[in-house]
Design a protein around this motif. Structure first.
Motif, mmCIF file in Angstrom:
data_model
loop_
_atom_site.group_PDB
_atom_site.id
_atom_site.type_symbol
_atom_site.label_atom_id
_atom_site.label_comp_id
_atom_site.label_asym_id
_atom_site.label_seq_id
_atom_site.Cartn_x
_atom_site.Cartn_y
_atom_site.Cartn_z
ATOM 1 N N LYS A 1 -8.598 33.836 16.061
ATOM 2 C CA LYS A 1 -7.715 32.818 15.596
ATOM 3 C C LYS A 1 -6.954 31.794 16.653
ATOM 4 C CE LYS A 1 -4.367 32.240 12.035
ATOM 5 N NZ LYS A 1 -3.229 32.621 11.275
ATOM 6 N N ALA A 2 -6.802 30.576 16.394
ATOM 7 C CA ALA A 2 -6.268 29.856 17.583
ATOM 8 C C ALA A 2 -5.002 29.018 16.969
ATOM 9 C CB ALA A 2 -7.341 28.669 17.791
ATOM 10 N N LYS A 3 -4.183 29.354 17.614
ATOM 11 C CA LYS A 3 -2.659 28.401 17.457
ATOM 12 C C LYS A 3 -2.102 27.839 18.586
ATOM 13 C CE LYS A 3 2.150 29.563 16.165
ATOM 14 N NZ LYS A 3 2.940 30.536 15.733
ATOM 15 N N PRO A 4 -2.066 26.453 18.526
ATOM 16 C CA PRO A 4 -1.510 25.724 19.375
ATOM 17 C C PRO A 4 -0.045 25.875 19.784
ATOM 18 C CG PRO A 4 -2.457 24.128 17.900
ATOM 19 C CD PRO A 4 -2.514 25.857 17.413
ATOM 20 N N LEU A 5 0.292 26.250 20.936
ATOM 21 C CA LEU A 5 1.823 26.560 21.445
ATOM 22 C C LEU A 5 2.487 25.427 22.051
ATOM 23 C CD1 LEU A 5 0.928 30.036 23.203
ATOM 24 C CD2 LEU A 5 1.801 29.767 20.743
ATOM 25 N N ARG A 6 2.000 24.828 23.089
ATOM 26 C CA ARG A 6 2.921 23.860 23.826
ATOM 27 C C ARG A 6 2.044 22.958 24.601
ATOM 28 N NH1 ARG A 6 3.541 28.340 26.643
ATOM 29 N NH2 ARG A 6 3.558 28.170 29.051
ATOM 30 N N VAL A 7 2.546 21.947 24.935
ATOM 31 C CA VAL A 7 2.040 21.011 26.183
ATOM 32 C C VAL A 7 3.164 20.803 27.146
ATOM 33 C CG1 VAL A 7 0.362 19.671 24.400
ATOM 34 C CG2 VAL A 7 2.571 18.946 25.017
ATOM 35 N N ASP A 8 2.736 20.793 28.464
ATOM 36 C CA ASP A 8 3.620 20.690 29.552
ATOM 37 C C ASP A 8 3.021 19.969 30.467
ATOM 38 O OD1 ASP A 8 5.801 21.448 30.921
ATOM 39 O OD2 ASP A 8 5.656 23.417 30.502
ATOM 40 N N SER A 9 3.972 19.487 31.339
ATOM 41 C CA SER A 9 3.651 18.706 32.888
ATOM 42 C C SER A 9 3.744 19.671 34.009
ATOM 43 C CB SER A 9 4.621 17.586 32.713
ATOM 44 O OG SER A 9 4.415 16.879 34.063
ATOM 45 N N ILE A 10 2.867 20.125 34.524
ATOM 46 C CA ILE A 10 2.650 21.037 35.633
ATOM 47 C C ILE A 10 1.837 20.312 36.646
ATOM 48 C CG2 ILE A 10 2.155 23.265 36.473
ATOM 49 C CD1 ILE A 10 2.427 24.186 33.577
ATOM 50 N N ASN A 11 2.535 20.118 37.956
ATOM 51 C CA ASN A 11 1.878 19.520 39.129
ATOM 52 C C ASN A 11 0.905 18.161 38.879
ATOM 53 O OD1 ASN A 11 2.826 21.760 40.814
ATOM 54 N ND2 ASN A 11 1.219 23.110 39.978
ATOM 55 N N GLY A 12 1.714 17.242 38.087
ATOM 56 C CA GLY A 12 0.895 16.325 37.630
ATOM 57 C C GLY A 12 -0.209 16.345 36.808
#
Length: 293
Positions: A137-148
């Motif tokens: 089962k898949a569950k989206p957690l977050r999006v982030d900006s990391i090293n461009g």
């Protein structure tokens, strides 16, 4: 004898409508136009408009028949109309128009049912595969900006009672208006990573900001503050799922062409609503007449 005389007097005084009704003459275009003018002369404005609408409907019927009956190819649309109306009264003309309207309406229903049937078959297959694949089962957690980089994090949980060591997951994004308006990547097991029963792992995919921003103008990129968990507020849609796994020795794989797309889901819903509307409202000639305010 007296009764016969009375009957004769009644027929003279009140001619039977069937004998006095004018009919269209379809022997030639000229005769047809002449008979049409004669019939129109006895009509009020509303009835004249109804006749014109009926004739336009019959012209559409001629177009349809020419396209589907090779024997009619050489005849013009006008010729088909006035030949078909030869000897027909006004009432019979309206009935012919109504017959075409109903037949055309039924064809629209059948076409829509056929289009729906194709999508429904695909949906059943897609849903059956998704049910098997949802064991991971898949569950989206977050999006982030990391090293461009634009990085998406998704949690995958093994809800089965066995170890999963052969699988593929998809992690991606799109806009809330179109899931294809984005990017995705496929993640396979790395370094023999396995999912123990009930185990959850967080997997991620990275995309360059140059790529993501040029690919979608719908997503509110400038307003996003990272890390982000409220995706829809910025018209961002997560697309994380398991695309393949082996369970009990059987391989289950949902290929792109087998997966019901967001657009197809919307089409299926729209077709269903349209079909209900078509079946609930069978049109007649009067429905085609523009109502004046």
């Amino acid at each position: 004898m007296k009764w016969n005389r009375y009957l004769l007097l009644i027929l003279i005084a009140f001619p039977v409508l069937g004998f006095s009704q004018d009919s269209f003459k379809g022997g030639s275009k000229e005769k047809f136009e002449e008979s049409k003018q004669k019939i129109s002369a006895g009509l009020d404005a509303a009835e004249k408009e109804k006749l014109e609408v009926a004739l336009r409907v019959l012209a559409l019927a001629a177009i349809y028949d020419k396209d589907h009956q090779p024997a009619l190819k050489k005849q013009s649309f006008d010729e088909l109309v006035w030949k078909r109306l030869n000897g027909k009264t006004l009432a019979e003309t309206y009935e012919l128009a109504n017959q075409y309207i109903k037949a055309d309406h039924q064809r629209k229903i059948e076409k829509l049912e056929k289009e729906m049937s194709v999508l429904e078959v695909k949906k059943r297959k897609s849903d059956a595969l998704k049910a098997k694949l949802s064991v991971l089962k898949a569950k989206p957690l977050r999006v982030d900006s990391i090293n461009g980089q634009f990085v998406i994090f998704c949690a995958f949980t093994n809800e089965s009672d066995q170890v999963l060591n052969t699988y593929e997951t998809v992690i991606g994004y799109g806009s809330t208006e179109d899931l294809n308006d984005g990017w995705s990547c496929i993640k396979a097991p790395v370094d023999s990573a396995v999912f123990a029963p009930k185990e959850t792992k967080v997997l991620s995919c990275s995309f360059s900001f140059a790529s993501v921003k040029e690919n979608s103008n719908v997503i509110k990129w400038k307003e996003i503050k990272y890390p982000l968990t409220d995706f829809s507020a910025y018209k961002l849609a997560m697309d994380c799922y398991t695309s393949m796994l082996v369970l009990n020795g059987v391989k289950y794989e949902l290929k792109n062409e087998e997966r019901l797309s967001q657009q197809e889901e919307q089409d299926l819903s729209k077709y269903s609503a349209n079909l209900d509307g078509l079946k609930a409202n069978i049109p007649v000639l009067e429905d085609l007449i523009v109502k004046k305010p």
